[in-house]
Design an enzyme around this catalytic site. Structure first.
Site, short mmCIF file in Angstrom:
data_model
loop_
_atom_site.label_atom_id
_atom_site.label_comp_id
_atom_site.label_asym_id
_atom_site.label_seq_id
_atom_site.Cartn_x
_atom_site.Cartn_y
_atom_site.Cartn_z
N ARG A 15 -28.12 15.78 -46.66
CA ARG A 15 -27.05 16.27 -45.78
C ARG A 15 -26.05 17.16 -46.51
NH1 ARG A 15 -25.06 10.82 -43.30
NH2 ARG A 15 -26.37 9.94 -44.96
N LYS A 22 -27.06 15.90 -55.12
CA LYS A 22 -25.76 15.45 -54.60
C LYS A 22 -24.80 15.01 -55.69
CE LYS A 22 -25.43 11.54 -52.14
NZ LYS A 22 -25.44 10.70 -50.93
N GLY A 79 -35.50 1.41 -51.50
CA GLY A 79 -34.35 0.57 -51.16
C GLY A 79 -33.48 0.27 -52.37
C1 UD1 Z 1 -25.89 0.31 -48.48
C2 UD1 Z 1 -25.84 -1.19 -48.30
C3 UD1 Z 1 -24.85 -1.54 -47.18
C4 UD1 Z 1 -23.49 -0.99 -47.54
C5 UD1 Z 1 -23.57 0.52 -47.81
C6 UD1 Z 1 -22.27 1.01 -48.36
C7 UD1 Z 1 -28.10 -1.95 -48.84
C8 UD1 Z 1 -29.38 -2.40 -48.29
N1 UD1 Z 1 -27.17 -1.65 -47.94
O1 UD1 Z 1 -26.36 0.86 -47.26
O2 UD1 Z 1 -24.76 -2.94 -47.03
O3 UD1 Z 1 -22.57 -1.23 -46.48
O4 UD1 Z 1 -24.58 0.79 -48.81
O5 UD1 Z 1 -22.33 2.42 -48.46
O6 UD1 Z 1 -27.93 -1.90 -50.02
N2 UD1 Z 1 -30.29 4.42 -53.44
C9 UD1 Z 1 -31.19 4.55 -54.46
N3 UD1 Z 1 -32.49 4.19 -54.25
C10 UD1 Z 1 -32.92 3.71 -53.07
C11 UD1 Z 1 -31.99 3.59 -52.02
C12 UD1 Z 1 -30.69 3.94 -52.23
O7 UD1 Z 1 -30.83 4.98 -55.56
O8 UD1 Z 1 -34.11 3.42 -52.96
C13 UD1 Z 1 -28.90 4.80 -53.66
C14 UD1 Z 1 -28.51 6.01 -52.84
O9 UD1 Z 1 -28.61 7.18 -53.62
C15 UD1 Z 1 -27.08 5.73 -52.47
C16 UD1 Z 1 -26.96 4.23 -52.54
O10 UD1 Z 1 -28.09 3.76 -53.25
O11 UD1 Z 1 -26.19 6.26 -53.42
C17 UD1 Z 1 -26.87 3.59 -51.17
O12 UD1 Z 1 -28.05 3.87 -50.47
P1 UD1 Z 1 -28.06 4.09 -48.92
O13 UD1 Z 1 -29.45 4.18 -48.46
O14 UD1 Z 1 -27.12 5.17 -48.55
O15 UD1 Z 1 -27.46 2.69 -48.44
P2 UD1 Z 1 -26.84 2.39 -47.07
O16 UD1 Z 1 -27.89 2.43 -46.04
O17 UD1 Z 1 -25.65 3.22 -46.85
#
Ligand code: UD1
Ligand code: CA
Length: 455
Positions: A15, A22, A79
């Site tokens: 985005r 980012k 995840g």
């Molecule tokens: C996550 C939390 C949620 C919280 C929110 C706060 C989980 C399952 N959920 O949700 O409870 O309220 O953050 O913003 O943790 N990332 C990785 N690898 C992955 C997935 C994510 O490095 O496989 C990193 C992303 O770059 C990001 C962060 O982790 O910086 C959060 O990931 P994102 O998928 O945005 O989590 P949310 O769905 O927002």
């Protein structure tokens, strides 16, 4: 207890609509991820591991000069739980594992310190209470207020969706149990992801103490997903910096119209007018005044210097009591020794300007050594470039350069020498003499032509 920090930064950041990853986008002149790394370092951890994504070479490269920084690749984003799992082999000494996010730049070290201390060898969770909790994981508590689990938005029913206390994602976990909890995660949920949040329920099932803390401001937990959020956090960061400077005794005529993109060291009673941008490392001595609309980049400015409106200064030293501007440009490698004046529409590059010397109007001074007490007249140009190479101009103490002079370098103007206005000087001028290098003025008897009368 020894602290390890895992920073999740594998997300793509689609985005942002950008070719730049980012976490390399900047706030206050510093990449998002660097804010997080700096904050982590201030907690004196034994190890820091950044989890980066597929194609994250650009991210690693941007931090190549950082010592003691571990990297773990997460090729596929399965995840947040899976992401932390990738970092585990890099965490060999830590007792506590603090999870941070590469796109959440404004968390305060004090907030994290409190969370870590509260967690001890148990579980620490940072939450915030929001008016609109949409999108976040909800904090589920029992009737006595004890935390039970975190439920993601997409897995929550209407009752859970009404909860306004949400997971920031930041947590402090015991290394000894974390590995087992991560191994036990499943991806049977609405998003088919291995949720880090599910380790909380595992800890609760083991009867572990869960300590919840909240940050002083909600923006400490806000992430950047698009350029709007980037802009909002930029302003929040600038406001925070401005408040710190005001408390430290710097006058900012309008804290909302001041930008610091780097670091500022300052003395007493510094005054900064509106729309000033400071970049890189800037040092301002006592009683420095900076007028409206100035940009200073990597500058050292001594006591009692006045920088008037609309100046651009970079990579230079301005000695005590000097006055610069308005509308001056000072380029890298310049030193004003002290009490010097650089005036309107003057450009100075890679030059030393001695004590009390003046270049007040419409001049270019490049690759020059100017002594003390020199007066450089309006419109003087040092012709430092012959099309291939740069050459030096030397002007000794007490010289006076008449207006509209071209000094064709390499050339030396002697001590106390005077150069007549309009001269093109391409040979050295001796001490104490008047040197004039222009056509001599003549006056002739002459009749101006007039229009012929038609017959
Ligand atoms: C996550 C939390 C949620 C919280 C929110 C706060 C989980 C399952 N959920 O949700 O409870 O309220 O953050 O913003 O943790 N990332 C990785 N690898 C992955 C997935 C994510 O490095 O496989 C990193 C992303 O770059 C990001 C962060 O982790 O910086 C959060 O990931 P994102 O998928 O945005 O989590 P949310 O769905 O927002
Ligand atoms: Ca998500």
């Amino acid at each position: 207890m020894k602290l390890g920090v895992v920073i999740l930064a594998a997300g793509q950041g689609k985005r942002m609509q950008s070719a730049t990853p980012k976490v390399l986008h900047q706030i206050a002149g510093k990449p998002l991820l660097e804010h997080v790394i700096d904050c982590a370092r201030s907690l004196s951890p034994v190890e820091i591991v950044v989890v980066y994504g597929h194609g994250g070479a650009q991210v690693r490269e941007a931090f190549a000069d950082q010592a003691a920084l571990g990297w773990a690749e997460q090729a596929e984003q399965l995840g947040t739980g899976h992401a932390v799992q990738q970092a585990m082999p890099e965490l060999s000494q830590a007792d506590q594992v603090l999870v941070l996010y590469g796109d959440v730049p404004l968390t305060r070290p004090d907030t994290l310190r409190e969370l870590i201390d509260a967690a001890g060898d148990g579980f620490g969770l940072l939450t915030v209470t929001l008016d609109d909790p949409t999108g976040y994981g909800r904090i589920r508590r029992d009737a006595d207020g004890r935390v039970l689990s975190i439920v993601e938005q997409k897995d929550a029913d209407a009752e859970l969706l009404a909860i306004r206390e949400v997971n920031t994602g930041i947590m402090c976990l015991p290394r000894a149990r974390l590995e087992a909890w991560l191994a036990g995660l499943s991806n049977r949920n609405a998003q088919g992801e291995y949720y880090l949040t599910d380790v909380l329920a595992a800890a609760v099932a083991e009867g572990m103490d869960v300590q919840v803390r909240q940050p002083g401001a909600a923006n400490e937990a806000e992430g950047v997903n698009n350029r709007l959020q980037l802009a909002v956090l930029e302003r929040a960061c600038q406001q925070r910096q401005a408040e710190q400077l005001l408390h430290a005794g710097v006058t900012l005529r309008d804290p909302a119209r001041f930008d610091l993109r780097g670091s500022l060291a300052h003395g007493l009673d510094v005054e900064i007018d509106v729309n000033v941008v400071l970049e890189g490392h800037v040092v301002l001595g006592d009683r420095v005044q900076i007028g409206a609309n100035c940009v200073l980049r990597d500058m050292t400015v001594a006591d009692d210097v006045m920088i008037l409106e609309n100046c651009v200064l970079e990579g230079a030293r301005i000695g005590p009591g000097s006055r610069v501007g308005p509308f001056a440009r000072v380029r890298p490698g310049t030193e004003l020794v002290g009490e010097a004046h650089i005036g309107n529409f003057v450009e100075v590059k890679q030059s030393v300007i001695g004590k009390g010397s003046k270049v007040n109007h419409l001049s270019y001074v490049g690759d020059s050594q100017i002594g003390a007490g020199v007066n450089v007249g309006a419109g003087t140009i040092t012709c430092n470039y012959d099309g291939a190479n740069k050459h030096q101009t030397v002007i000794a103490d007490g010289a006076f350069i008449g207006s509209n002079t071209a000094l064709v370098a390499p050339v030396t103007i002697g001590r106390g020498a005077t150069i007549g206005a309009g001269s093109v000087v391409n040979k050295d001028a001796p001490d104490d003499k008047l040197t004039v290098a222009r056509a001599r003025q003549v006056s002739l008897d002459w009749q101006r032509p007039s229009k012929e009368k038609k017959a």
